[in-house]
Design a protein around this motif. Sequence first.
Motif, PDB file in Angstrom:
ATOM      1  N   GLU A   1       0.835  -1.209   0.000  1.00  0.00           N
ATOM      2  CA  GLU A   1       0.000   0.000   0.000  1.00  0.00           C
ATOM      3  C   GLU A   1       0.870   1.259   0.000  1.00  0.00           C
ATOM      4  O   GLU A   1       1.861   1.340   0.730  1.00  0.00           O
ATOM      5  CB  GLU A   1      -0.906   0.019   1.230  1.00  0.00           C
ATOM      6  CG  GLU A   1      -1.947  -1.096   1.258  1.00  0.00           C
ATOM      7  CD  GLU A   1      -3.135  -0.807   0.356  1.00  0.00           C
ATOM      8  OE1 GLU A   1      -3.509   0.378   0.231  1.00  0.00           O
ATOM      9  OE2 GLU A   1      -3.682  -1.756  -0.235  1.00  0.00           O
ATOM     10  N   VAL A   2       0.477   2.231  -0.816  1.00  0.00           N
ATOM     11  CA  VAL A   2       1.175   3.521  -0.867  1.00  0.00           C
ATOM     12  C   VAL A   2       0.190   4.611  -0.453  1.00  0.00           C
ATOM     13  O   VAL A   2      -0.905   4.738  -1.042  1.00  0.00           O
ATOM     14  CB  VAL A   2       1.716   3.818  -2.286  1.00  0.00           C
ATOM     15  CG1 VAL A   2       2.308   5.223  -2.353  1.00  0.00           C
ATOM     16  CG2 VAL A   2       2.750   2.777  -2.686  1.00  0.00           C
ATOM     17  N   ALA A   3       0.568   5.400   0.550  1.00  0.00           N
ATOM     18  CA  ALA A   3      -0.289   6.489   1.020  1.00  0.00           C
ATOM     19  C   ALA A   3      -0.020   7.752   0.198  1.00  0.00           C
ATOM     20  O   ALA A   3       1.110   7.990  -0.239  1.00  0.00           O
ATOM     21  CB  ALA A   3      -0.029   6.757   2.496  1.00  0.00           C
ATOM     22  N   TYR A   4      -1.045   8.540  -0.040  1.00  0.00           N
ATOM     23  CA  TYR A   4      -0.877   9.804  -0.766  1.00  0.00           C
ATOM     24  C   TYR A   4      -1.780  10.869  -0.146  1.00  0.00           C
ATOM     25  O   TYR A   4      -2.825  10.578   0.422  1.00  0.00           O
ATOM     26  CB  TYR A   4      -1.188   9.637  -2.263  1.00  0.00           C
ATOM     27  CG  TYR A   4      -2.599   9.171  -2.564  1.00  0.00           C
ATOM     28  CD1 TYR A   4      -3.630  10.090  -2.759  1.00  0.00           C
ATOM     29  CD2 TYR A   4      -2.907   7.817  -2.647  1.00  0.00           C
ATOM     30  CE1 TYR A   4      -4.928   9.663  -3.023  1.00  0.00           C
ATOM     31  CE2 TYR A   4      -4.188   7.385  -2.904  1.00  0.00           C
ATOM     32  CZ  TYR A   4      -5.195   8.317  -3.103  1.00  0.00           C
ATOM     33  OH  TYR A   4      -6.476   7.888  -3.354  1.00  0.00           O
ATOM     34  N   LYS A   5      -1.359  12.124  -0.285  1.00  0.00           N
ATOM     35  CA  LYS A   5      -2.100  13.271   0.229  1.00  0.00           C
ATOM     36  C   LYS A   5      -2.487  14.178  -0.942  1.00  0.00           C
ATOM     37  O   LYS A   5      -1.830  14.180  -1.983  1.00  0.00           O
ATOM     38  CB  LYS A   5      -1.257  14.058   1.234  1.00  0.00           C
ATOM     39  CG  LYS A   5      -0.692  13.220   2.387  1.00  0.00           C
ATOM     40  CD  LYS A   5      -1.773  12.769   3.335  1.00  0.00           C
ATOM     41  CE  LYS A   5      -1.192  12.157   4.608  1.00  0.00           C
ATOM     42  NZ  LYS A   5      -0.458  10.890   4.379  1.00  0.00           N
ATOM     43  N   LEU A   6      -3.541  14.950  -0.769  1.00  0.00           N
ATOM     44  CA  LEU A   6      -4.058  15.806  -1.834  1.00  0.00           C
ATOM     45  C   LEU A   6      -3.721  17.269  -1.573  1.00  0.00           C
ATOM     46  O   LEU A   6      -3.690  17.707  -0.421  1.00  0.00           O
ATOM     47  CB  LEU A   6      -5.585  15.665  -1.948  1.00  0.00           C
ATOM     48  CG  LEU A   6      -6.128  14.460  -2.728  1.00  0.00           C
ATOM     49  CD1 LEU A   6      -5.732  13.152  -2.071  1.00  0.00           C
ATOM     50  CD2 LEU A   6      -7.643  14.548  -2.857  1.00  0.00           C
ATOM     51  N   LYS A   7      -3.508  18.000  -2.655  1.00  0.00           N
ATOM     52  CA  LYS A   7      -3.256  19.440  -2.583  1.00  0.00           C
ATOM     53  C   LYS A   7      -4.308  20.187  -3.404  1.00  0.00           C
ATOM     54  O   LYS A   7      -5.018  19.587  -4.222  1.00  0.00           O
ATOM     55  CB  LYS A   7      -1.859  19.767  -3.129  1.00  0.00           C
ATOM     56  CG  LYS A   7      -0.707  19.199  -2.292  1.00  0.00           C
ATOM     57  CD  LYS A   7       0.624  19.596  -2.892  1.00  0.00           C
ATOM     58  CE  LYS A   7       1.791  19.111  -2.038  1.00  0.00           C
ATOM     59  NZ  LYS A   7       1.876  19.793  -0.752  1.00  0.00           N
ATOM     60  N   ASN A   8      -4.420  21.494  -3.211  1.00  0.00           N
ATOM     61  CA  ASN A   8      -5.226  22.387  -4.049  1.00  0.00           C
ATOM     62  C   ASN A   8      -6.627  21.835  -4.323  1.00  0.00           C
ATOM     63  O   ASN A   8      -7.029  21.676  -5.480  1.00  0.00           O
ATOM     64  CB  ASN A   8      -4.488  22.647  -5.370  1.00  0.00           C
ATOM     65  CG  ASN A   8      -5.027  23.857  -6.115  1.00  0.00           C
ATOM     66  OD1 ASN A   8      -5.867  24.607  -5.583  1.00  0.00           O
ATOM     67  ND2 ASN A   8      -4.603  24.034  -7.345  1.00  0.00           N
ATOM     68  N   ILE A   9      -7.376  21.554  -3.282  1.00  0.00           N
ATOM     69  CA  ILE A   9      -8.728  20.992  -3.419  1.00  0.00           C
ATOM     70  C   ILE A   9      -9.649  21.945  -4.181  1.00  0.00           C
ATOM     71  O   ILE A   9     -10.422  21.532  -5.043  1.00  0.00           O
ATOM     72  CB  ILE A   9      -9.332  20.687  -2.025  1.00  0.00           C
ATOM     73  CG1 ILE A   9      -8.413  19.761  -1.212  1.00  0.00           C
ATOM     74  CG2 ILE A   9     -10.722  20.066  -2.175  1.00  0.00           C
ATOM     75  CD1 ILE A   9      -8.166  18.423  -1.825  1.00  0.00           C
TER      76      ILE A   9
END
Length: 277
Positions: free
Chosen positions: A149-157
């Motif tokens: 599993e690779v975790a990711y975060k979001l930017k500029n919603i």
Amino acid sequence: MSILIFSLILLVGAYAAGLLGSLTGLGGGVVVIPLLTLVFHVDIRYAIGAALLASIANSSGAATAYIKEGITNVRLGMFLEIATTAGAVGGALIAVFTPVNTIAILFGLVLIFSALMTIRKKNEHAEQTGSKWSYVLKLNSTYPTANGEVAYKLKNIGGGFSIMLLAGVLSGLLGIGSGALKVLAMDGAMRIPFKVSTTTSNFMIGVTAAASAVVYLQRGYIDPGIAFPVVLGVLGGAFTGARLLTIMNPRTLRIIFCIAISFVALEMIYNGFNHQF
């Protein structure tokens, strides 16, 4: 030409459209609408109605597999569908009162943009720091890879949401999934890994198309004689394309197909300017 022969030719053409759309990531509607308008001389609004139904069927089939694999970010998709659905209804209402030649020109321009988007460099990097709203809305997630599993975060919603609104308008106006714009919003603006952005976009396309299709159905622009073979053909072609993707490298095919679709786009724009629709 009899109805039977027309339906069989349309079925074969739609199958090829679904196959190419699946292999290149552009979607079947990108090929179906030029096929109906340039080859069969069908009114572009009826072609859009058929393409929207094909998008619903195609998205429903593929999205199920991606959700089971855990790649699709369902929470993000549901959040962004607020923008795409609102835009799609607005775009469909605009389309009813827009001259068909104007729609053809816009379609050609979006085709060229979509073709360029498929051959651009993809973002495969998983961001580890997200924006405030990505935490507030709980949009950050993980996706499976060969190494776990690779975790990711979001930017500029906010930026991604705005682009999605435009994607919805174009989807309702032109009858295509606007996958290129949706991937641009998620991959480019929100910095989501490409695999997640494409699968989430596919999940959203069916809902967006359904919102637009209601308007076209109410206005009488969905003809069962055209829509039925198109839906069957595109769906069959998409499933075949999904199987072929596992045993072939579609990179070269994408480049060739993008060049070909650009010529089709120029033909649509030319005919639109010369009022041949």
